[in-house]
Design a protein around this motif. Structure first.
Motif, PDB file in Angstrom:
ATOM      1  N   THR A 146      -4.064   5.364 -12.576  1.00  0.00           N
ATOM      2  CA  THR A 146      -3.943   3.860 -12.329  1.00  0.00           C
ATOM      3  C   THR A 146      -2.885   3.664 -10.888  1.00  0.00           C
ATOM      4  OG1 THR A 146      -3.912   3.306 -14.608  1.00  0.00           O
ATOM      5  CG2 THR A 146      -3.152   1.450 -13.190  1.00  0.00           C
ATOM      6  N   PHE A 147      -1.810   4.217 -10.697  1.00  0.00           N
ATOM      7  CA  PHE A 147      -1.170   4.291  -9.659  1.00  0.00           C
ATOM      8  C   PHE A 147      -2.040   4.665  -8.416  1.00  0.00           C
ATOM      9  CE2 PHE A 147       2.887   4.125 -11.975  1.00  0.00           C
ATOM     10  CZ  PHE A 147       3.064   2.922 -11.481  1.00  0.00           C
TER      11      PHE A 147
ATOM     12  N   VAL B  47       0.796  -1.274  -0.118  1.00  0.00           N
ATOM     13  CA  VAL B  47      -0.196  -0.036   0.015  1.00  0.00           C
ATOM     14  C   VAL B  47       0.938   1.391   0.041  1.00  0.00           C
ATOM     15  CG1 VAL B  47      -1.739   1.296   1.445  1.00  0.00           C
ATOM     16  CG2 VAL B  47      -1.974  -1.234   1.090  1.00  0.00           C
ATOM     17  N   VAL B  48       1.676   1.234   1.035  1.00  0.00           N
ATOM     18  CA  VAL B  48       2.843   2.304   0.906  1.00  0.00           C
ATOM     19  C   VAL B  48       3.639   2.596  -0.406  1.00  0.00           C
ATOM     20  CG1 VAL B  48       4.814   3.486   2.140  1.00  0.00           C
ATOM     21  CG2 VAL B  48       3.005   2.356   3.378  1.00  0.00           C
ATOM     22  N   ASN B  49       3.872   1.520  -0.890  1.00  0.00           N
ATOM     23  CA  ASN B  49       4.497   1.505  -2.309  1.00  0.00           C
ATOM     24  C   ASN B  49       3.883   2.402  -3.340  1.00  0.00           C
ATOM     25  OD1 ASN B  49       5.760  -0.043  -4.972  1.00  0.00           O
ATOM     26  ND2 ASN B  49       3.493  -0.826  -4.594  1.00  0.00           N
ATOM     27  N   TYR B  50       2.464   1.856  -3.434  1.00  0.00           N
ATOM     28  CA  TYR B  50       1.924   2.598  -4.418  1.00  0.00           C
ATOM     29  C   TYR B  50       1.388   4.207  -4.134  1.00  0.00           C
ATOM     30  CZ  TYR B  50       0.750  -1.502  -7.193  1.00  0.00           C
ATOM     31  OH  TYR B  50       1.003  -2.640  -8.057  1.00  0.00           O
TER      32      TYR B  50
ATOM     33  N   ILE C 242      -2.708  -3.996  -7.704  1.00  0.00           N
ATOM     34  CA  ILE C 242      -2.115  -4.165  -6.247  1.00  0.00           C
ATOM     35  C   ILE C 242      -2.438  -5.661  -5.744  1.00  0.00           C
ATOM     36  CG2 ILE C 242      -4.620  -3.278  -5.334  1.00  0.00           C
ATOM     37  CD1 ILE C 242      -3.097  -2.262  -3.042  1.00  0.00           C
ATOM     38  N   GLY C 243      -3.463  -6.334  -6.399  1.00  0.00           N
ATOM     39  CA  GLY C 243      -3.855  -7.671  -6.051  1.00  0.00           C
ATOM     40  C   GLY C 243      -2.754  -8.488  -6.769  1.00  0.00           C
ATOM     41  N   THR C 244      -2.361  -8.356  -8.010  1.00  0.00           N
ATOM     42  CA  THR C 244      -1.061  -9.147  -8.481  1.00  0.00           C
ATOM     43  C   THR C 244      -0.021  -8.882  -7.799  1.00  0.00           C
ATOM     44  OG1 THR C 244      -2.386  -8.808 -10.800  1.00  0.00           O
ATOM     45  CG2 THR C 244       0.012  -9.738 -10.695  1.00  0.00           C
ATOM     46  N   PHE C 245       0.142  -7.658  -7.431  1.00  0.00           N
ATOM     47  CA  PHE C 245       1.912  -7.319  -6.686  1.00  0.00           C
ATOM     48  C   PHE C 245       1.766  -8.093  -5.282  1.00  0.00           C
ATOM     49  CE2 PHE C 245       4.654  -3.695  -5.962  1.00  0.00           C
ATOM     50  CZ  PHE C 245       5.669  -4.043  -7.011  1.00  0.00           C
ATOM     51  N   TYR C 246       0.448  -8.253  -4.673  1.00  0.00           N
ATOM     52  CA  TYR C 246       0.513  -9.043  -3.472  1.00  0.00           C
ATOM     53  C   TYR C 246       0.686 -10.698  -3.959  1.00  0.00           C
ATOM     54  CZ  TYR C 246      -0.914 -11.186   0.971  1.00  0.00           C
ATOM     55  OH  TYR C 246      -0.916 -11.548   2.222  1.00  0.00           O
TER      56      TYR C 246
ATOM     57  N   TYR D 274       8.059   2.512  -9.654  1.00  0.00           N
ATOM     58  CA  TYR D 274       7.823   3.681 -10.490  1.00  0.00           C
ATOM     59  C   TYR D 274       8.755   3.583 -11.751  1.00  0.00           C
ATOM     60  CZ  TYR D 274       7.547   8.188 -12.390  1.00  0.00           C
ATOM     61  OH  TYR D 274       7.131   9.188 -13.405  1.00  0.00           O
ATOM     62  N   PHE D 275      10.068   3.499 -11.228  1.00  0.00           N
ATOM     63  CA  PHE D 275      11.161   3.540 -12.626  1.00  0.00           C
ATOM     64  C   PHE D 275      11.251   2.388 -13.135  1.00  0.00           C
ATOM     65  CE2 PHE D 275      12.701   6.969  -9.552  1.00  0.00           C
ATOM     66  CZ  PHE D 275      12.910   7.977 -10.434  1.00  0.00           C
ATOM     67  N   SER D 276      10.753   1.377 -12.900  1.00  0.00           N
ATOM     68  CA  SER D 276      10.735   0.233 -13.741  1.00  0.00           C
ATOM     69  C   SER D 276       9.856   0.463 -15.001  1.00  0.00           C
ATOM     70  CB  SER D 276      10.235  -1.204 -13.135  1.00  0.00           C
ATOM     71  OG  SER D 276       8.835  -0.783 -12.846  1.00  0.00           O
ATOM     72  N   ILE D 277       8.922   1.053 -14.643  1.00  0.00           N
ATOM     73  CA  ILE D 277       7.968   1.641 -15.816  1.00  0.00           C
ATOM     74  C   ILE D 277       8.441   2.875 -16.684  1.00  0.00           C
ATOM     75  CG2 ILE D 277       5.637   2.646 -16.286  1.00  0.00           C
ATOM     76  CD1 ILE D 277       5.499  -0.252 -15.095  1.00  0.00           C
TER      77      ILE D 277
END
Length: 303
Positions: A192-193, A33-36, A74-78, A231-234
């Protein structure tokens, strides 16, 4: 080439960070959550405020797709974090990156906007991608990562990631082809983020109010450490696309092969993840699948 390497490093670091969460007992969902939230803040600051959401954005036809994608993200990230813990870094990397089979099929069968004629070799590559997921997910009974995961779960987790990632990429393709104007891309990405952050915050708030969880301060630092490379991966992937003349059919397979190989190498070196002969076969199958799917573009760019 530099942007391509930076994209591979940033993307690979995500599964490594998830593995570190396990080592330091970080509450994974809270950190995600904090990541997004971090992604939104970094995106705003790095764009100089140009990606800020204006009120009129919410009247666009693509808004609902941004919210759906945010929820899937967020679901996929988890699930990626869970798979990294329960099955391994290699299986999580393979399942995520081999999912390009789904948007390829979606482009062929639904959008019907393929830039090339797909051959029998391409379709063999798509079948090989599914085999790669199965082989890379198998773990020996002595592997400590199996302590809390049944054989069925060890297959289902990577497979669900494969489906979710592919569906997300297909939605992006559809939105980009039918609804999104080029100048709206930064707002679409930011929304989206933001949707991922909002969904996560709502779920986290419910868990806190209902007493089902307690918030841990180290989740903040962990989420920031995850959000910056996320973020920077995108960002670096987009820059790499520009550098390669927007030839995504060539870049995406090469990028994904790099992430799969870097993920496997890092898993062995840094986390002592044991790869069996079956896992190595799955790793090789994943690389072969990506090559077969895009062999025309690879040949055209190399020769």
């Amino acid at each position: 080439m530099l942007y391509l390497l930076l994209s591979i490093l940033a993307s690979t670091s995500l599964v490594f960070i998830f593995k570190m969460f396990q080592r330091y007992n970080v509450h994974t969902f809270q950190a995600i959550v904090v990541n997004y939230v971090t992604c939104v803040v970094v995106g705003f600051l790095f764009s100089g405020g140009s990606a800020a959401l204006q009120p009129e954005v919410f009247g666009r036809s693509w808004v609902i797709y941004a919210f759906v994608l945010g929820t899937i993200f967020i679901g996929t990230f988890y699930l990626i974090a869970l798979t990294t813990h329960k099955v391994g870094v290699t299986a999580a990397s393979v399942a995520t990156k081999i999912s390009l089979v789904i948007p390829v099929l979606f482009s062929l069968l639904v959008l019907q906007n393929s830039l090339k004629d797909y051959t029998f070799i391409n379709y063999i590559g798509m079948f090989a991608a599914l085999v790669a997921i199965i082989l890379s997910s198998v773990r020996p009974k002595t592997d400590s990562s199996e302590q809390h995961a049944s054989p069925l779960l060890m297959f289902l987790l990577p497979f669900i990631i494969f489906l979710n990632s592919g569906i997300a990429d297909s939605l992006i393709n559809y939105t980009n082809a039918n609804l999104l104007q080029q100048h709206e891309a930064p707002q679409f990405t930011m929304l989206t983020f933001s949707a991922s952050a909002m969904v996560g915050l709502l779920v986290l708030l419910y868990l806190l109010i209902s007493g089902k969880t307690t918030f841990y301060r180290k989740s903040i630092l962990a989420g920031i450490l995850l959000g910056i490379p996320n973020y920077f991966s995108i960002y670096f992937l987009i820059k790499a696309l520009y550098a390669f003349g927007n030839d995504g059919a060539f870049l995406y397979p090469v990028n994904n092969i790099g992430i799969i190989l870097a993920g496997a190498l890092g898993a062995v070196i840094f986390f002592k993840e044991k790869l069996t002969k079956i896992n190595l076969a799955g790793l090789g199958m994943a690389v072969l699948a990506l090559i077969l799917i895009s062999y025309q573009e690879i040949i055209a760019n190399l020769f």
